[in-house]
Motif scaffolding. Structure first.
Motif, PDB file in Angstrom:
ATOM      1  N   ALA A  10       0.837 -22.679 -14.197  1.00  0.00           N
ATOM      2  CA  ALA A  10       0.163 -21.581 -13.020  1.00  0.00           C
ATOM      3  C   ALA A  10      -0.186 -20.702 -13.427  1.00  0.00           C
ATOM      4  CB  ALA A  10       2.244 -21.352 -12.561  1.00  0.00           C
ATOM      5  N   GLU A  11      -0.310 -20.453 -14.385  1.00  0.00           N
ATOM      6  CA  GLU A  11      -2.112 -19.312 -14.842  1.00  0.00           C
ATOM      7  C   GLU A  11      -3.001 -20.239 -15.396  1.00  0.00           C
ATOM      8  OE1 GLU A  11      -2.139 -16.801 -18.771  1.00  0.00           O
ATOM      9  OE2 GLU A  11      -0.837 -17.774 -18.685  1.00  0.00           O
ATOM     10  N   ARG A  12      -3.041 -21.139 -15.558  1.00  0.00           N
ATOM     11  CA  ARG A  12      -4.309 -22.489 -15.615  1.00  0.00           C
ATOM     12  C   ARG A  12      -4.772 -22.551 -14.350  1.00  0.00           C
ATOM     13  NH1 ARG A  12      -6.526 -25.559 -19.677  1.00  0.00           N
ATOM     14  NH2 ARG A  12      -5.775 -24.245 -21.088  1.00  0.00           N
ATOM     15  N   ALA A  13      -4.064 -22.591 -13.472  1.00  0.00           N
ATOM     16  CA  ALA A  13      -4.935 -22.916 -12.160  1.00  0.00           C
ATOM     17  C   ALA A  13      -5.076 -21.802 -11.090  1.00  0.00           C
ATOM     18  CB  ALA A  13      -3.740 -23.823 -11.213  1.00  0.00           C
ATOM     19  N   GLY A  14      -4.585 -20.684 -11.725  1.00  0.00           N
ATOM     20  CA  GLY A  14      -4.718 -19.631 -10.935  1.00  0.00           C
ATOM     21  C   GLY A  14      -3.610 -19.204  -9.828  1.00  0.00           C
ATOM     22  N   VAL A  15      -2.671 -19.790  -9.683  1.00  0.00           N
ATOM     23  CA  VAL A  15      -1.713 -20.166  -8.782  1.00  0.00           C
ATOM     24  C   VAL A  15      -0.320 -19.316  -9.207  1.00  0.00           C
ATOM     25  CG1 VAL A  15      -2.985 -21.860  -7.615  1.00  0.00           C
ATOM     26  CG2 VAL A  15      -0.763 -22.084  -8.783  1.00  0.00           C
ATOM     27  N   SER A  16       0.584 -18.877  -7.957  1.00  0.00           N
ATOM     28  CA  SER A  16       2.259 -19.069  -8.179  1.00  0.00           C
ATOM     29  C   SER A  16       2.841 -20.056  -9.159  1.00  0.00           C
ATOM     30  CB  SER A  16       3.132 -18.094  -7.463  1.00  0.00           C
ATOM     31  OG  SER A  16       3.346 -19.042  -6.151  1.00  0.00           O
ATOM     32  N   ARG A  17       3.848 -19.395  -9.863  1.00  0.00           N
ATOM     33  CA  ARG A  17       4.777 -20.929 -10.120  1.00  0.00           C
ATOM     34  C   ARG A  17       5.235 -21.739  -9.129  1.00  0.00           C
ATOM     35  NH1 ARG A  17       9.301 -22.422 -11.454  1.00  0.00           N
ATOM     36  NH2 ARG A  17       9.888 -23.020 -13.516  1.00  0.00           N
ATOM     37  N   PRO A  62      -5.462 -27.598   0.043  1.00  0.00           N
ATOM     38  CA  PRO A  62      -6.048 -28.487  -0.974  1.00  0.00           C
ATOM     39  C   PRO A  62      -6.782 -28.018  -2.172  1.00  0.00           C
ATOM     40  CG  PRO A  62      -6.298 -29.136   1.815  1.00  0.00           C
ATOM     41  CD  PRO A  62      -5.484 -27.747   1.385  1.00  0.00           C
ATOM     42  N   GLU A  63      -7.234 -26.752  -1.935  1.00  0.00           N
ATOM     43  CA  GLU A  63      -8.017 -25.865  -3.128  1.00  0.00           C
ATOM     44  C   GLU A  63      -6.531 -26.104  -4.376  1.00  0.00           C
ATOM     45  OE1 GLU A  63      -7.980 -25.114   0.435  1.00  0.00           O
ATOM     46  OE2 GLU A  63      -9.869 -25.279   0.480  1.00  0.00           O
ATOM     47  N   ALA A  64      -5.451 -25.263  -4.070  1.00  0.00           N
ATOM     48  CA  ALA A  64      -4.541 -24.879  -4.614  1.00  0.00           C
ATOM     49  C   ALA A  64      -4.437 -26.252  -4.866  1.00  0.00           C
ATOM     50  CB  ALA A  64      -3.639 -24.090  -3.950  1.00  0.00           C
ATOM     51  N   GLN A  65      -4.056 -27.478  -4.752  1.00  0.00           N
ATOM     52  CA  GLN A  65      -3.591 -28.758  -4.974  1.00  0.00           C
ATOM     53  C   GLN A  65      -4.417 -29.288  -6.154  1.00  0.00           C
ATOM     54  OE1 GLN A  65      -0.474 -29.867  -4.037  1.00  0.00           O
ATOM     55  NE2 GLN A  65      -0.624 -31.724  -5.520  1.00  0.00           N
ATOM     56  N   ALA A  66      -6.150 -29.123  -5.717  1.00  0.00           N
ATOM     57  CA  ALA A  66      -6.625 -29.503  -6.486  1.00  0.00           C
ATOM     58  C   ALA A  66      -7.039 -28.766  -7.908  1.00  0.00           C
ATOM     59  CB  ALA A  66      -8.239 -29.227  -6.227  1.00  0.00           C
ATOM     60  N   SER A  67      -5.970 -27.817  -8.083  1.00  0.00           N
ATOM     61  CA  SER A  67      -6.451 -26.392  -9.414  1.00  0.00           C
ATOM     62  C   SER A  67      -4.661 -27.006 -10.362  1.00  0.00           C
ATOM     63  CB  SER A  67      -6.526 -25.210  -8.478  1.00  0.00           C
ATOM     64  OG  SER A  67      -7.892 -24.679  -8.208  1.00  0.00           O
ATOM     65  N   VAL A  68      -3.675 -26.741  -9.567  1.00  0.00           N
ATOM     66  CA  VAL A  68      -2.615 -27.639 -10.039  1.00  0.00           C
ATOM     67  C   VAL A  68      -2.648 -28.902 -11.378  1.00  0.00           C
ATOM     68  CG1 VAL A  68      -0.016 -27.708  -9.749  1.00  0.00           C
ATOM     69  CG2 VAL A  68      -1.574 -26.364  -8.730  1.00  0.00           C
ATOM     70  N   SER A  76       4.957 -25.422  -8.525  1.00  0.00           N
ATOM     71  CA  SER A  76       5.920 -26.331  -8.016  1.00  0.00           C
ATOM     72  C   SER A  76       6.281 -27.192  -6.847  1.00  0.00           C
ATOM     73  CB  SER A  76       7.314 -25.921  -8.576  1.00  0.00           C
ATOM     74  OG  SER A  76       8.435 -26.075  -8.297  1.00  0.00           O
ATOM     75  N   ARG A  77       5.192 -26.362  -6.471  1.00  0.00           N
ATOM     76  CA  ARG A  77       5.356 -27.579  -4.979  1.00  0.00           C
ATOM     77  C   ARG A  77       4.267 -28.420  -5.498  1.00  0.00           C
ATOM     78  NH1 ARG A  77       6.318 -22.117  -2.819  1.00  0.00           N
ATOM     79  NH2 ARG A  77       3.839 -22.471  -1.726  1.00  0.00           N
ATOM     80  N   ALA A  78       3.837 -28.201  -5.509  1.00  0.00           N
ATOM     81  CA  ALA A  78       2.249 -29.064  -6.061  1.00  0.00           C
ATOM     82  C   ALA A  78       2.519 -29.824  -6.499  1.00  0.00           C
ATOM     83  CB  ALA A  78       0.959 -27.929  -7.072  1.00  0.00           C
ATOM     84  N   ILE A  79       3.612 -29.627  -8.085  1.00  0.00           N
ATOM     85  CA  ILE A  79       3.273 -31.022  -8.045  1.00  0.00           C
ATOM     86  C   ILE A  79       4.504 -32.334  -7.721  1.00  0.00           C
ATOM     87  CG2 ILE A  79       5.201 -31.223 -10.690  1.00  0.00           C
ATOM     88  CD1 ILE A  79       3.425 -28.582 -11.619  1.00  0.00           C
ATOM     89  N   ASN A  80       5.524 -31.565  -7.019  1.00  0.00           N
ATOM     90  CA  ASN A  80       6.427 -31.843  -6.333  1.00  0.00           C
ATOM     91  C   ASN A  80       6.233 -32.462  -5.090  1.00  0.00           C
ATOM     92  OD1 ASN A  80       8.597 -32.069  -8.594  1.00  0.00           O
ATOM     93  ND2 ASN A  80       7.952 -30.020  -8.524  1.00  0.00           N
ATOM     94  N   GLY A  81       4.852 -32.792  -4.589  1.00  0.00           N
ATOM     95  CA  GLY A  81       4.739 -33.446  -3.304  1.00  0.00           C
ATOM     96  C   GLY A  81       4.195 -32.547  -2.729  1.00  0.00           C
ATOM     97  N   GLY A  82       3.451 -31.855  -2.629  1.00  0.00           N
ATOM     98  CA  GLY A  82       2.249 -30.472  -2.478  1.00  0.00           C
ATOM     99  C   GLY A  82       2.964 -30.276  -1.015  1.00  0.00           C
TER     100      GLY A  82
END
Length: 345
Positions: free
Chosen positions: A21-28, A43-49, A32-38
């Protein structure tokens, strides 16, 4: 196993979700949601994660992921048969191979569940308690009542073979046209010139056994031939041998036999050989399944194809579609029968 490190060597550090989350600049929670199905992730946060996961070499914790997604990433292959039958019958190996191939492009694993006779309720309890995301059921017997019970449980499921206890309109299943297959096998014997055609039928509590027997009767009735030479087996070699002995004792004038599985045919052919019957000179034989044993009997067995792997693969595709929330077809998928001619008929 004990793992030791040299004093100048630190143990490997496993990346955490917080670091992703820290590396991607998003909340925990977003990570978690991006890793578990988006779900609910831009789209920007998904790509960062996804980039952070790749950079850090992060591997999701499956147990934690299951808590979030309510999924186990596993499905059950349920076989209501004794252990020894499952481990010895090539039909089940073909089923497992076909089902596994349908999951090749997913992370879903197959769990083999052997529902031994009398343990149907235990099996249902396992399926209902969230250990798997869905089930493919093969070799279903009427007394198992698995089709009706699974419908009530709402566990996603597909049957290989037409179920018996529930209304088939409510059950998702894949099958071959066993009635047409039984007719095809019997017509081959009629066309050969056989005049006293018997059958070694499958179990009376399974749709395959019932339907193949219906096809045999239908072909003989249309040809105005007798339909009284019937004995039953359970799709095993031993039952085919026992049925052949009974058939010879009760109907010594038989000159053609449709046998409802290749394994039963292999057992029957051994008995016929011991009795001095030439195949196909004295008695012509047609089996059903076209499994490996059909080409290795003496003589090689004429048989009806049951595309086991293709059926299981289709069942897996249908189950995956259910798990992904896609609309389900209203009709079952039925494969057409095909006769493979060899030297036994």
């Amino acid at each position: 196993m004990n793992t030791t490190f040299r004093q100048d060597e630190a143990p490997p550090v496993t990346p955490t979700l917080e670091q992703v989350a820290e590396r991607a600049g998003v909340s925990r929670s977003t990570a978690s949601r991006a890793i578990n199905g988006g779900l609910r992730v831009s789209p920007e946060a998904q790509a960062s994660v996804e980039a952070a996961v790749a950079e850090l070499g992060y591997t999701p914790n499956r147990a934690a992921r299951s808590l979030v997604t309510k999924r186990t990433d596993s499905i059950a292959l349920v076989v209501p048969e004794p252990d020894e039958r499952v481990l010895s019958d090539p039909f089940f190996a073909g089923t497992l191979n076909g089902l596994s191939s349908s999951l090749a492009d997913s992370d879903i694993q197959v769990v083999l569940v052997i529902a031994r006779p009398g343990e149907a309720e235990r099996t249902l309890r396992y399926l209902r308690n969230g250990h798997v995301d869905g089930a493919v059921v093969v070799s279903h017997h009427r007394a198992d009542d698995l089709d009706s019970a699974l419908l009530k449980s709402r566990v996603p499921n597909v049957f290989v073979g037409r179920p018996l206890s529930a209304d088939v309109a409510d059950v998702n299943y894949v099958d071959t046209d066993n009635v047409a297959g039984g007719r095809l096998a019997t017509q081959a014997l009629i066309e050969r010139g056989c005049r006293r055609i018997a059958t070694i039928a499958g179990p009376e509590d399974m749709s395959a056994g019932i339907d193949r027997l219906v096809g045999w009767r239908s072909a003989l009735t249309d040809a105005r031939m007798a339909t009284d030479a019937v004995v039953f087996g359970d799709f095993t070699i031993a039952s085919g041998a026992a049925a052949a002995r009974e058939l010879l004792a009760r109907h010594p004038d038989v000159d053609g036999i449709f046998i409802a599985s290749d394994l039963m045919a292999a057992g029957a052919m051994g008995v016929l050989g011991e009795a001095g019957k030439d195949i196909p000179g004295d008695i012509a034989i047609v089996g059903y399944d076209n499994i490996g044993v059909a080409a290795s009997t003496t003589p090689p067995l004429t048989t009806v194809v049951q595309p086991v792997a293709a059926m299981a693969r289709a069942a897996g595709v249908r189950l995956l579609a259910q798990l992904q929330g896609m609309p389900m077809p209203l009709e079952p998928l039925i494969f057409a029968p095909e006769l493979v001619r060899r030297a036994s008929a």
